[in-house]
Write an enzyme that holds these catalytic residues in place. Structure first.
Site, PDB file in Angstrom:
ATOM      1  N   ASP A   1     -11.813  39.540 -64.754  1.00 47.39           N
ATOM      2  CA  ASP A   1     -11.034  39.317 -63.544  1.00 47.39           C
ATOM      3  C   ASP A   1     -11.964  39.043 -62.357  1.00 47.39           C
ATOM      4  O   ASP A   1     -12.919  39.797 -62.135  1.00 47.39           O
ATOM      5  CB  ASP A   1     -10.195  40.589 -63.279  1.00 47.39           C
ATOM      6  CG  ASP A   1      -9.153  40.387 -62.207  1.00 47.39           C
ATOM      7  OD1 ASP A   1      -8.209  39.621 -62.444  1.00 47.39           O
ATOM      8  OD2 ASP A   1      -9.288  41.007 -61.130  1.00 47.39           O
TER       9      ASP A   1
ATOM     10  N   HIS B   1      -0.171  34.405 -65.401  1.00 47.80           N
ATOM     11  CA  HIS B   1       0.677  35.405 -64.746  1.00 47.80           C
ATOM     12  C   HIS B   1       0.604  35.349 -63.217  1.00 47.80           C
ATOM     13  O   HIS B   1       1.183  36.190 -62.558  1.00 47.80           O
ATOM     14  CB  HIS B   1       0.262  36.799 -65.226  1.00 47.80           C
ATOM     15  CG  HIS B   1      -1.121  37.147 -64.756  1.00 47.80           C
ATOM     16  ND1 HIS B   1      -2.244  36.454 -65.172  1.00 47.80           N
ATOM     17  CD2 HIS B   1      -1.564  38.063 -63.872  1.00 47.80           C
ATOM     18  CE1 HIS B   1      -3.312  36.949 -64.577  1.00 47.80           C
ATOM     19  NE2 HIS B   1      -2.931  37.933 -63.778  1.00 47.80           N
ATOM     20  N   ASP B   2      -0.162  34.394 -62.681  1.00 50.43           N
ATOM     21  CA  ASP B   2      -0.324  34.311 -61.228  1.00 50.43           C
ATOM     22  C   ASP B   2       0.354  33.079 -60.627  1.00 50.43           C
ATOM     23  O   ASP B   2       0.281  32.890 -59.410  1.00 50.43           O
ATOM     24  CB  ASP B   2      -1.823  34.239 -60.867  1.00 50.43           C
ATOM     25  CG  ASP B   2      -2.540  35.564 -61.095  1.00 50.43           C
ATOM     26  OD1 ASP B   2      -1.899  36.621 -60.985  1.00 50.43           O
ATOM     27  OD2 ASP B   2      -3.755  35.525 -61.386  1.00 50.43           O
TER      28      ASP B   2
ATOM     29  N   ASP C   1      -8.570  42.380 -70.709  1.00 47.42           N
ATOM     30  CA  ASP C   1      -8.790  41.948 -69.333  1.00 47.42           C
ATOM     31  C   ASP C   1      -9.601  43.055 -68.649  1.00 47.42           C
ATOM     32  O   ASP C   1      -9.152  44.205 -68.594  1.00 47.42           O
ATOM     33  CB  ASP C   1      -7.405  41.805 -68.673  1.00 47.42           C
ATOM     34  CG  ASP C   1      -7.399  40.849 -67.514  1.00 47.42           C
ATOM     35  OD1 ASP C   1      -8.394  40.812 -66.783  1.00 47.42           O
ATOM     36  OD2 ASP C   1      -6.375  40.157 -67.329  1.00 47.42           O
TER      37      ASP C   1
ATOM     38  N   GLU D   1     -12.780  34.576 -64.945  1.00 42.85           N
ATOM     39  CA  GLU D   1     -11.852  33.985 -63.981  1.00 42.85           C
ATOM     40  C   GLU D   1     -12.642  33.650 -62.722  1.00 42.85           C
ATOM     41  O   GLU D   1     -12.933  34.522 -61.911  1.00 42.85           O
ATOM     42  CB  GLU D   1     -10.708  34.947 -63.624  1.00 42.85           C
ATOM     43  CG  GLU D   1      -9.706  34.293 -62.683  1.00 42.85           C
ATOM     44  CD  GLU D   1      -8.875  35.268 -61.846  1.00 42.85           C
ATOM     45  OE1 GLU D   1      -7.815  34.864 -61.366  1.00 42.85           O
ATOM     46  OE2 GLU D   1      -9.293  36.429 -61.664  1.00 42.85           O
TER      47      GLU D   1
HETATM   48  C1  GLC Z   1      -6.842  38.089 -60.544  1.00 40.68           C
HETATM   49  C2  GLC Z   1      -5.611  38.375 -61.353  1.00 40.68           C
HETATM   50  C3  GLC Z   1      -4.497  38.739 -60.425  1.00 40.68           C
HETATM   51  C4  GLC Z   1      -4.891  39.975 -59.640  1.00 40.68           C
HETATM   52  C5  GLC Z   1      -6.221  39.755 -58.916  1.00 40.68           C
HETATM   53  C6  GLC Z   1      -6.796  41.056 -58.430  1.00 40.68           C
HETATM   54  O1  GLC Z   1      -6.702  36.955 -59.780  1.00 40.68           O
HETATM   55  O2  GLC Z   1      -5.307  37.283 -62.190  1.00 40.68           O
HETATM   56  O3  GLC Z   1      -3.288  38.958 -61.109  1.00 40.68           O
HETATM   57  O4  GLC Z   1      -3.904  40.261 -58.695  1.00 40.68           O
HETATM   58  O5  GLC Z   1      -7.193  39.191 -59.772  1.00 40.68           O
HETATM   59  O6  GLC Z   1      -7.251  41.841 -59.476  1.00 40.68           O
END
Ligand code: GLC
Ligand code: CA
Length: 532
Positions: free
Chosen positions: A201, A320-321, A100, A260
């Site tokens: 990310d 995980h979110d 990641d 993402e």
């Molecule tokens: C993404 C991650 C999340 C994180 C955010 C900031 O959305 O999945 O867990 O808090 O980015 O890095």
């Protein structure tokens, strides 16, 4: 698209939140040695790749998503040597490793930011986004998605810095050529060590409007939602970086990047992936769908039509979110509904992304205010309790702390671990875990299922979802009953005359009869048939 099996396209990827997976030294935090010890389990489950949430050094204001050094491993997880061992051991088992990369922002403890905030003429000043106050106030109306304004005033130098997430996560300035060069070198650093892929990310946030214009406002509950994110997301400059990333990855054999795409439409997500761009970007619709076949079909058809011919879809029910699917779908304890969800996700045209614990039907833990770890929960409690619920330790066995650690876990274990754990489910041939194993095996062995075309068999379904997957002369029919009662799926003229044999069902062991034009399904049934 070549016929040969490509791990990231035809395979299944399993997301691990390393903090919560397996703890080898009993300090309550998962680590690389713990994970290495579970590779046999992952091979037995049958996944092709693992994506690890960030393991770089981090002060953990956002649990790894605030990176203090992009080219090292956090000591709480292990060392670079441990990482090399993980890669070697994973590769022995045909498991690919995806890292990641959090390159939109760093930790405020990163040496670059420590320097940057020292003075206006520091060589690292321009590595972050600094602006003068406007009429004694913030430079513009931009908000932080984690709560409050996106601008933090720095007393010492009299300027504001920008942060989309918490103030300890200042955004990097991708417009600075030195920053861009340094961040792109992170790909080489890890690819040179054998890393197979990268999950980027919030990559579509890297650039912000060069003129710092105010976002237009709209109606919304939180200040952040009351804006059109026109100037703090999806800036045109991003495409250049996407091309650069792809060129780096293409200089190695079979590397992969999935982005993402954050706060954006399916069309925009699709736009960033394809030939010369990222291999894939996420669509998260499945995280919002109700337990209703029609809403899933709509998402599938939209995603299928948004994605270009040289790109490839993916499907996500958990990460995980977000609240775990078992919790969201209010799945009954017998797990039959979760088998239907798995049956769908693993037979669609697109890479399935599983999230650790999904294969045993883990539920969210309930956290009290005093137990909250997640910055989002801390800020928004009780309107939004944050993301700790889906991050509880993996439930391996009925041993203390679910076999995750002998020390006190950083987040509590779900009390159902006594009965819901890997050990118990591995022994039960009818368990959800064993159903996942069968599905993964079937998917791998059946080209129509991993790479075939997709055609739905019903329109606006109320209770049952049916579709065909086809590759060459192989045709597979998938029928999913979303309800507890028996239903029938109508097969058209051409389908009813064909001969079908059973590949897999959670409710029967012999082929159902379809001769009269109806496929009769039991409640909560996943039925996968192959044309003879
Ligand atoms: C993404 C991650 C999340 C994180 C955010 C900031 O959305 O999945 O867990 O808090 O980015 O890095
Ligand atoms: Ca540990």
């Amino acid at each position: 698209m070549s016929k040969e099996y490509l791990w990231w396209r035809d395979g299944v990827i399993y997301q691990i939140y390393p903090r919560s997976f397996a703890d080898s030294n009993d300090d309550g935090i998962g680590d690389l040695h713990g994970l290495i010890g579970k590779l046999d389990y992952l091979a037995e489950l049958g996944v092709d790749g693992i994506w690890l949430s960030p393991i770089n050094p981090s002060p953990d204001k956002d649990f790894g998503y605030d990176v203090a050094n992009y080219k090292d491993i956090d000591p709480k997880y292990g060392t670079l040597a441990d990482y090399d061992l993980l890669i070697a051991e994973a590769h022995k088992r045909n498991i690919h490793v995806i890292m990641d990369l959090v390159l939109n922002h760093s930790s405020d403890q990163h040496p670059w930011f420590v320097e940057s905030r020292k003075s206006k003429d520091n060589p690292y000043r321009d590595w972050y986004i600094w602006q003068d106050p406007k009429n004694g106030k913030v430079p513009n109306n931009w908000q932080s998605i984690f709560g409050g304004k996106a601008w933090e005033f720095d007393e010492k130098t009299g300027q504001y810095f920008y942060h989309m997430f918490v103030k300890e996560q200042p955004d990097l300035n991708w417009r600075n050529a030195a920053v861009r060069k340094e961040l792109l070198s992170v790909f080489n650093f890890w690819a040179d060590r054998g890393t197979d892929g990268f999950r980027l990310d919030v990559f579509n946030e890297y650039f912000k409007d060069a003129q710092f214009r105010d976002n237009p406002t709209k109606i919304g509950r939180r200040a952040f939602d009351a804006q059109e994110h026109l100037y703090d997301t999806n800036q045109p400059e991003m495409m250049g970086v996407v091309h650069d990333i792809r060129a780096i990855l293409d200089s190695y054999p079979e590397r992969y990047a999935v982005g993402e795409t954050f706060m954006t439409t399916m069309e925009k997500a699709a736009y960033y992936s394809g030939e010369g761009k990222l291999h894939a970007t996420f669509d998260f619709s499945f995280l919002w769908n109700k337990w209703d076949p029609g809403s899933f079909l709509k998402s599938i058809q939209k995603w299928e039509s948004a994605i270009s011919a040289d790109s490839w879809p993916n499907y996500v029910l958990n990460n995980h979110d977000n609240k775990r699917s078992a919790t969201r779908f209010k799945a009954p304890e017998d797990d039959e509904r979760l088998k239907v969800a798995a049956g769908m996700q693993l037979t669609l045209r697109g890479t399935p992304f599983l999230y650790a614990g999904e294969e045993i039907g883990m539920r969210d833990i309930k956290v009290k205010r005093s137990e909250i770890q997640d910055p989002v929960g801390k800020h928004y409690w009780p309107i939004n309790v944050g993301r700790d619920g889906c991050r509880s330790p993996m439930q391996w066995s009925k041993d203390i702390n679910a076999g995750f650690s002998k020390g006190k876990p950083w987040l509590k274990v779900h009390p159902n671990y006594i009965t819901r754990n890997v050990e118990v489910q591995a022994e039960d041939p009818k368990s959800l875990f064993n159903f996942y194993r069968k599905l993964l095996k079937l998917r791998r062995e059946t080209p129509a299922l991993h790479r075939g075309s997709f055609m739905s068999l019903n329109f606006d379904p109320k209770r049952v979802l049916g579709y065909l997957r086809q590759d060459g002369d192989q045709t597979v029919l998938v029928a999913l009953n979303f309800g507890k009662r028996k239903v029938r799926l109508a097969l058209g003229n051409s389908l009813r005359r064909r001969q079908w044999e059973l590949l897999l069902s959670n409710k029967r062991v012999t082929s159902p009869s379809v001769a009269n034009g109806w496929l009769a399904l039991e409640g909560d049934e996943v039925c996968i048939l192959r044309q003879k």
